[in-house]
Each structure stands twice: as C-alpha cells, then as structure tokens.
Scaffold this motif. Structure first.
Motif, PDB file in Angstrom:
ATOM      1  N   GLY A 135       0.796  -1.209   0.000  1.00 46.10           N
ATOM      2  CA  GLY A 135       0.000   0.000   0.000  1.00 46.10           C
ATOM      3  C   GLY A 135       0.830   1.261   0.000  1.00 46.10           C
ATOM      4  O   GLY A 135       0.359   2.321  -0.400  1.00 46.10           O
ATOM      5  N   ARG A 136       2.091   1.174   0.459  1.00 42.53           N
ATOM      6  CA  ARG A 136       2.927   2.358   0.518  1.00 42.53           C
ATOM      7  C   ARG A 136       3.784   2.528  -0.731  1.00 42.53           C
ATOM      8  O   ARG A 136       4.584   3.452  -0.820  1.00 42.53           O
ATOM      9  N   THR A 137       3.654   1.632  -1.681  1.00 44.11           N
ATOM     10  CA  THR A 137       4.484   1.707  -2.887  1.00 44.11           C
ATOM     11  C   THR A 137       3.643   1.832  -4.148  1.00 44.11           C
ATOM     12  O   THR A 137       4.060   1.440  -5.222  1.00 44.11           O
ATOM     13  N   LEU A 138       2.466   2.412  -4.006  1.00 48.08           N
ATOM     14  CA  LEU A 138       1.581   2.524  -5.160  1.00 48.08           C
ATOM     15  C   LEU A 138       2.146   3.433  -6.244  1.00 48.08           C
ATOM     16  O   LEU A 138       1.755   3.337  -7.403  1.00 48.08           O
ATOM     17  N   SER A 139       3.034   4.293  -5.862  1.00 49.60           N
ATOM     18  CA  SER A 139       3.554   5.220  -6.861  1.00 49.60           C
ATOM     19  C   SER A 139       4.500   4.541  -7.836  1.00 49.60           C
ATOM     20  O   SER A 139       4.820   5.087  -8.883  1.00 49.60           O
ATOM     21  N   ARG A 140       4.991   3.379  -7.507  1.00 44.64           N
ATOM     22  CA  ARG A 140       5.903   2.681  -8.396  1.00 44.64           C
ATOM     23  C   ARG A 140       5.161   2.122  -9.603  1.00 44.64           C
ATOM     24  O   ARG A 140       4.063   1.602  -9.490  1.00 44.64           O
ATOM     25  N   GLY A 141       5.791   2.200 -10.755  1.00 47.89           N
ATOM     26  CA  GLY A 141       5.126   1.790 -11.981  1.00 47.89           C
ATOM     27  C   GLY A 141       4.690   0.344 -11.970  1.00 47.89           C
ATOM     28  O   GLY A 141       3.598  -0.001 -12.411  1.00 47.89           O
ATOM     29  N   ARG A 142       5.553  -0.553 -11.459  1.00 46.25           N
ATOM     30  CA  ARG A 142       5.217  -1.979 -11.483  1.00 46.25           C
ATOM     31  C   ARG A 142       3.979  -2.251 -10.645  1.00 46.25           C
ATOM     32  O   ARG A 142       3.110  -3.027 -11.033  1.00 46.25           O
ATOM     33  N   ASN A 143       3.892  -1.611  -9.471  1.00 42.74           N
ATOM     34  CA  ASN A 143       2.732  -1.858  -8.619  1.00 42.74           C
ATOM     35  C   ASN A 143       1.467  -1.247  -9.207  1.00 42.74           C
ATOM     36  O   ASN A 143       0.373  -1.772  -9.043  1.00 42.74           O
ATOM     37  N   ASN A 144       1.621  -0.102  -9.900  1.00 50.14           N
ATOM     38  CA  ASN A 144       0.471   0.477 -10.582  1.00 50.14           C
ATOM     39  C   ASN A 144      -0.059  -0.473 -11.651  1.00 50.14           C
ATOM     40  O   ASN A 144      -1.271  -0.586 -11.861  1.00 50.14           O
ATOM     41  N   LEU A 145       0.845  -1.162 -12.334  1.00 54.95           N
ATOM     42  CA  LEU A 145       0.433  -2.129 -13.345  1.00 54.95           C
ATOM     43  C   LEU A 145      -0.317  -3.292 -12.702  1.00 54.95           C
ATOM     44  O   LEU A 145      -1.337  -3.747 -13.228  1.00 54.95           O
ATOM     45  N   ARG A 146       0.173  -3.784 -11.565  1.00 49.27           N
ATOM     46  CA  ARG A 146      -0.509  -4.867 -10.856  1.00 49.27           C
ATOM     47  C   ARG A 146      -1.895  -4.429 -10.395  1.00 49.27           C
ATOM     48  O   ARG A 146      -2.867  -5.179 -10.478  1.00 49.27           O
ATOM     49  N   THR A 147      -1.989  -3.183  -9.913  1.00 52.11           N
ATOM     50  CA  THR A 147      -3.289  -2.673  -9.473  1.00 52.11           C
ATOM     51  C   THR A 147      -4.258  -2.573 -10.647  1.00 52.11           C
ATOM     52  O   THR A 147      -5.422  -2.963 -10.541  1.00 52.11           O
ATOM     53  N   ALA A 148      -3.776  -2.057 -11.779  1.00 51.15           N
ATOM     54  CA  ALA A 148      -4.635  -1.953 -12.954  1.00 51.15           C
ATOM     55  C   ALA A 148      -5.080  -3.331 -13.421  1.00 51.15           C
ATOM     56  O   ALA A 148      -6.238  -3.517 -13.833  1.00 51.15           O
ATOM     57  N   SER A 149      -4.180  -4.315 -13.340  1.00 56.01           N
ATOM     58  CA  SER A 149      -4.540  -5.684 -13.732  1.00 56.01           C
ATOM     59  C   SER A 149      -5.637  -6.233 -12.839  1.00 56.01           C
ATOM     60  O   SER A 149      -6.565  -6.896 -13.307  1.00 56.01           O
ATOM     61  N   ALA A 150      -5.530  -5.966 -11.534  1.00 54.82           N
ATOM     62  CA  ALA A 150      -6.549  -6.449 -10.600  1.00 54.82           C
ATOM     63  C   ALA A 150      -7.876  -5.749 -10.824  1.00 54.82           C
ATOM     64  O   ALA A 150      -8.940  -6.368 -10.766  1.00 54.82           O
ATOM     65  N   LEU A 151      -7.828  -4.440 -11.123  1.00 58.76           N
ATOM     66  CA  LEU A 151      -9.064  -3.686 -11.327  1.00 58.76           C
ATOM     67  C   LEU A 151      -9.779  -4.092 -12.608  1.00 58.76           C
ATOM     68  O   LEU A 151     -11.004  -3.963 -12.712  1.00 58.76           O
ATOM     69  N   PHE A 152      -9.017  -4.580 -13.586  1.00 61.29           N
ATOM     70  CA  PHE A 152      -9.635  -4.976 -14.851  1.00 61.29           C
ATOM     71  C   PHE A 152     -10.425  -6.274 -14.725  1.00 61.29           C
ATOM     72  O   PHE A 152     -11.367  -6.510 -15.500  1.00 61.29           O
ATOM     73  N   LEU A 153     -10.090  -7.098 -13.730  1.00 65.51           N
ATOM     74  CA  LEU A 153     -10.734  -8.407 -13.601  1.00 65.51           C
ATOM     75  C   LEU A 153     -12.257  -8.313 -13.454  1.00 65.51           C
ATOM     76  O   LEU A 153     -12.988  -9.019 -14.166  1.00 65.51           O
ATOM     77  N   PRO A 154     -12.797  -7.459 -12.558  1.00 63.51           N
ATOM     78  CA  PRO A 154     -14.268  -7.376 -12.463  1.00 63.51           C
ATOM     79  C   PRO A 154     -14.923  -6.932 -13.766  1.00 63.51           C
ATOM     80  O   PRO A 154     -15.996  -7.430 -14.121  1.00 63.51           O
ATOM     81  N   PHE A 155     -14.272  -6.005 -14.467  1.00 59.31           N
ATOM     82  CA  PHE A 155     -14.848  -5.551 -15.740  1.00 59.31           C
ATOM     83  C   PHE A 155     -14.852  -6.678 -16.769  1.00 59.31           C
ATOM     84  O   PHE A 155     -15.813  -6.831 -17.533  1.00 59.31           O
ATOM     85  N   LEU A 156     -13.802  -7.470 -16.778  1.00 53.02           N
ATOM     86  CA  LEU A 156     -13.729  -8.596 -17.703  1.00 53.02           C
ATOM     87  C   LEU A 156     -14.838  -9.605 -17.412  1.00 53.02           C
ATOM     88  O   LEU A 156     -15.573 -10.032 -18.322  1.00 53.02           O
ATOM     89  N   VAL A 157     -14.990  -9.961 -16.158  1.00 49.84           N
ATOM     90  CA  VAL A 157     -15.952 -11.003 -15.785  1.00 49.84           C
ATOM     91  C   VAL A 157     -17.383 -10.491 -15.925  1.00 49.84           C
ATOM     92  O   VAL A 157     -18.238 -11.128 -16.556  1.00 49.84           O
ATOM     93  N   LEU A 158     -17.665  -9.317 -15.347  1.00 47.02           N
ATOM     94  CA  LEU A 158     -19.034  -8.790 -15.408  1.00 47.02           C
ATOM     95  C   LEU A 158     -19.431  -8.453 -16.833  1.00 47.02           C
ATOM     96  O   LEU A 158     -20.569  -8.712 -17.252  1.00 47.02           O
ATOM     97  N   GLY A 159     -18.499  -7.863 -17.582  1.00 50.17           N
ATOM     98  CA  GLY A 159     -18.818  -7.554 -18.975  1.00 50.17           C
ATOM     99  C   GLY A 159     -19.134  -8.797 -19.774  1.00 50.17           C
ATOM    100  O   GLY A 159     -20.061  -8.806 -20.586  1.00 50.17           O
ATOM    101  N   GLY A 160     -18.385  -9.877 -19.518  1.00 52.70           N
ATOM    102  CA  GLY A 160     -18.651 -11.129 -20.220  1.00 52.70           C
ATOM    103  C   GLY A 160     -19.989 -11.728 -19.875  1.00 52.70           C
ATOM    104  O   GLY A 160     -20.706 -12.236 -20.743  1.00 52.70           O
ATOM    105  N   ILE A 161     -20.359 -11.648 -18.590  1.00 52.47           N
ATOM    106  CA  ILE A 161     -21.640 -12.223 -18.152  1.00 52.47           C
ATOM    107  C   ILE A 161     -22.805 -11.434 -18.725  1.00 52.47           C
ATOM    108  O   ILE A 161     -23.735 -11.998 -19.326  1.00 52.47           O
ATOM    109  N   TYR A 162     -22.778 -10.108 -18.550  1.00 52.97           N
ATOM    110  CA  TYR A 162     -23.927  -9.305 -18.957  1.00 52.97           C
ATOM    111  C   TYR A 162     -24.025  -9.136 -20.470  1.00 52.97           C
ATOM    112  O   TYR A 162     -25.094  -8.814 -20.989  1.00 52.97           O
TER     113      TYR A 162
END
Length: 425
Positions: free
Chosen positions: A206-233
């Motif tokens: 949580g204290r290293t969100l400014s780092r590019g690699r962790n931002n990429l991991r966060t974006a990857s995690a945030l995309f998962l609900p959109f992928l799953v919900l978008g596919g279902i609906y």
C-alpha cells in the motif's frame, strides 16, 4: 424429528466432521425416515456433479493466485487510497467486494469462498480477529444472491412462471439496502473486533503505489471485475465460465508480471484442491440429510400447516417467514427454492401478494438459512477459508444475523422496496 436434530447437534458439538455428522444422523435413523439405504447411494455424487458448483474451486483458485501473486494486496492498497478517510475501511471493502463477487458468481457460497480467501488474510494482518472476519464474510456472502445474476431466483422464476428479468430488477434495491445495513453493522462493531481497537497501517504494498510496477498490478486487478461482469452481462459466458476466465486471467497476469513463479504453481493448485475438496465434501454429505427430509415430507407438512391457519396477508407473511427460515436451516438453498416455491406461491397469490415480491421474500429467507445452524453453509465455508472456529465467530455472528433479519422485515412489509422498478418501467 426432535431426537434427530438433538443427535445432529451433539455430533457437531463433539467435533465430528460436518459432512460426516449430517450423513451419520440419517444412517442411524433410517427407520425414522422410512428410507432404503440404497436410495441414498448416489445422492452425494449427484449433489456435487453440478456445473454451477464448478465455480467454487475456480474462484478459490482465483483467490489463491491473487494472494500469492500480489494482486489482492495491490487491489486492497488501491481501495485504501479511495477510502483512506473512512475508519475500519477494510471491512467495508470486504462487503463491497462481496457484492461485486456476487454479481460475478450468482452464488452465495462461491462469494464467501472467494472473498474469504482474498480480503480475509489482509484483514487479519490489519488486526481484525479471525472470528469477526469469518462472520463478516459469511454474512456479506448473502449479497451473492441479492445482486443479480442469482441462481436461486432463476430457479424460482422458471418453476413459478415469473419473469426472471423482473426478479433481477427487483433484487437491486433490496441488495443495496442489505449492503448498507452491513456497512452500518461493521461500523458499529469494528472497534470491538480489532485487536488494538483500530485498524493497523497498510502493508508495504500500500505504501508503494507510486511505483510503476505496482500500478500495473493494481490496474490488472481492477480490470478483472470488468472482464468477468462484462462477459456475463454481454452473454459471452455463464458465471461458471466466468470463473474459469478469471482463473486463467489471474494466472496469466501473475506469471507474466513474475509475481508468481512456475515452481509455486504446484503449491497453489494443492492448496486450492484441499480447500475445495473440504467444501464439496460438506455439500455432498449434507445432501443426504436434505434428501431424507424431502422423502419424509417434512417441509411439505410445515408448509401445509402455515397455509391453513390464517386469512390475513400480514399474518400469512409472518408465518411464511418463520417457515422458510426453518426450512432454510435444514435444506440446501436451490433444493429449498424448488420445493417451497410451487407450494407457497399459489397461496401467496390467493392473499393478493405479488409473485415477484413473494419471490424476493422466499429467496431472501432461504438464503438466511446459510447463516443459521445446523446447515449454515456460509458459516462453515467462511470458517474454513479464514481458519476461524465457530466459537471464535460467536461474539460477532449474531449482530450480522440481526442485520439480515431487519432487512428481511423491510423487504417483506415494504412492497415498494422490491417493486421499485415499476415506477420507471
């Protein structure tokens, strides 16, 4: 029936495995149930050979990969930033995530398994007691049914002849109300549930969100609900197929980002398999108990009694709530919906109760059975995935059960709550 329930309670209290206790109490009372043992031989197998249940091990795999690959921590850290001014925010995150997972799985038990395996470990690191984590996750799992898609509502609509689209619309506002009640309950209990009275600081992630690699991991995690919900609906895949897509996605992301190594995969699959086997074993052997109740016509007798004793819609609804809560305590959710829906819906129609409104009442009631022993699948799954015991859950569980009952009362006696959509459509 009382000696059977007493025997089951004693087996559970002395520490017998949950599935074994349910099966054993039936086998020791075959004469009481008037059963032939050979009629029960295929019941455990048939109960778990269900396509929707495949979502449970798949979402357990998602949770395990997200934990070991750092996606869960990244997502938690991101939510921390959004809710940094909110006290005890991680509990609120768990409730919101349960609503989101419910929209992915359509299953309460699968929601509990997924959230317990992802947010649960971080809550423990932040200072929450394990019993509280399990109680919160078990209760919030009910949002898995009130947030569409919902497997029990699909069953109800198909057997009673009610529009499933209307049922899905009708659950949106009650689901939001229940989530808000859970938020309020968590806010009230959080100080008592935290070891030091307040939530500890976020992990290093949580204290290293400014780092590019962790931002990429966060974006990857945030995309998962959109992928799953978008596919279902969009109709691309079912909730179970969505679980498979989520599992493949999390594996691919963590391996490509090198937050999970290939030599760790055997451990990931082994842990997932053991947890899934324990959960499915419980479901398989409790199915024997469910079948015995149905063959003994106990739920039918209870329903017939409730229908015959009153001519007041308000009293009828109160009695139906009591009956369905009792049935939900002893029967698997989908089986209870299939059994009680056709029995009670015609009587509700005679009292002038809207079939959509009654469907939401029925499913909500039976889902609460996932929190009420002896069956209480949500409790057992939450205890298993968080490592808590039922005794550790006891000081907190009652408050969340009370919150669900208050929401049920609002759904029952305020028809505008589930029928809100008719104002606009």
């Amino acid at each position: 029936m009382t000696p059977i329930i007493f025997g089951l309670a004693m087996l559970l209290l002395i520490g017998a495995p949950i599935g074994v206790a349910f099966a054993l109490v039936v086998l020791l009372n075959v004469e009481t149930f008037d059963l032939w043992l050979d009629s029960l031989g295929s019941v455990p197998y048939d109960s778990v050979m269900s396509f929707p249940l495949l979502a449970i091990p798949l979402f357990l795999l998602v949770g395990e990969v997200m934990n070991r690959g750092g996606l869960a921590e990244s997502l938690t850290a991101f939510c921390d930033l959004l809710l940094r001014r909110l006290p005890a925010r991680l509990g609120h995150i768990a409730i919101g995530a349960s609503a989101l997972m419910g929209a992915i799985t359509g299953s309460s038990v699968a929601t509990v398994a997924a959230i317990g395996g992802t947010v649960g470990p971080e809550m423990e690191r932040r200072g929450y007691r394990r019993g509280y984590i399990a109680s919160l996750v078990a209760a919030a799992g009910l949002l898995g049914v009130l947030i569409p898609p919902s497997i029990p509502l699909i069953l109800y609509g198909s057997i009673v002849g009610v529009s499933i689209t209307e049922l899905f619309l009708a659950t949106l506002l009650p689901g939001l109300v229940m989530a808000c009640v859970f938020f309020a309950t968590h806010a009230m209990l959080a100080k008592r549930a935290l070891v030091n009275g307040r939530e500890s600081a976020a992990s290093d992630t949580g204290r290293t969100l400014s780092r590019g690699r962790n931002n990429l991991r966060t974006a990857s995690a945030l995309f998962l609900p959109f992928l799953v919900l978008g596919g279902i609906y969009s109709g691309l895949f079912t909730p179970t197929e969505a679980a498979a897509v989520a599992a493949l996605y999390t594996l691919a992301v963590t391996l490509l980002q090198r937050t999970l190594r290939t030599n760790e995969l055997p451990g990931v699959f082994s842990t997932t398999a053991r947890t899934a086997a324990a959960i499915l074993t419980i479901i398989a052997f409790t199915a024997i108990f469910n079948r015995a109740l149905v063959l003994a016509q106990i739920p039918q007798d209870i329903a017939s009694f409730a229908i015959s004793v009153t001519d007041s819609p308000l009293v009828f609804l109160a009695m139906v709530n009591l009956v369905l809560l009792l049935v939900g305590m002893f029967m698997e959710t989908n089986a209870a919906v299939l059994l009680m829906g056709p029995l009670l819906a015609p009587a509700a129609d005679q009292f002038g109760i809207d079939p959509v409104h009654f469907g939401i009442i029925l499913v909500t009631n039976i889902e609460i059975g996932l929190l009420t022993p002896p069956l209480a699948a949500n409790l057992y799954v939450a205890a298993r995935t968080t490592g808590a015991s039922l005794l550790e859950m006891a000081p907190y569980f009652g408050w969340f059960l009370l919150a669900t009952l208050l929401t049920l009362a609002a759904i029952t006696y305020i028809p505008a709550l589930p029928l809100w959509y008719r104002v606009f459509f």
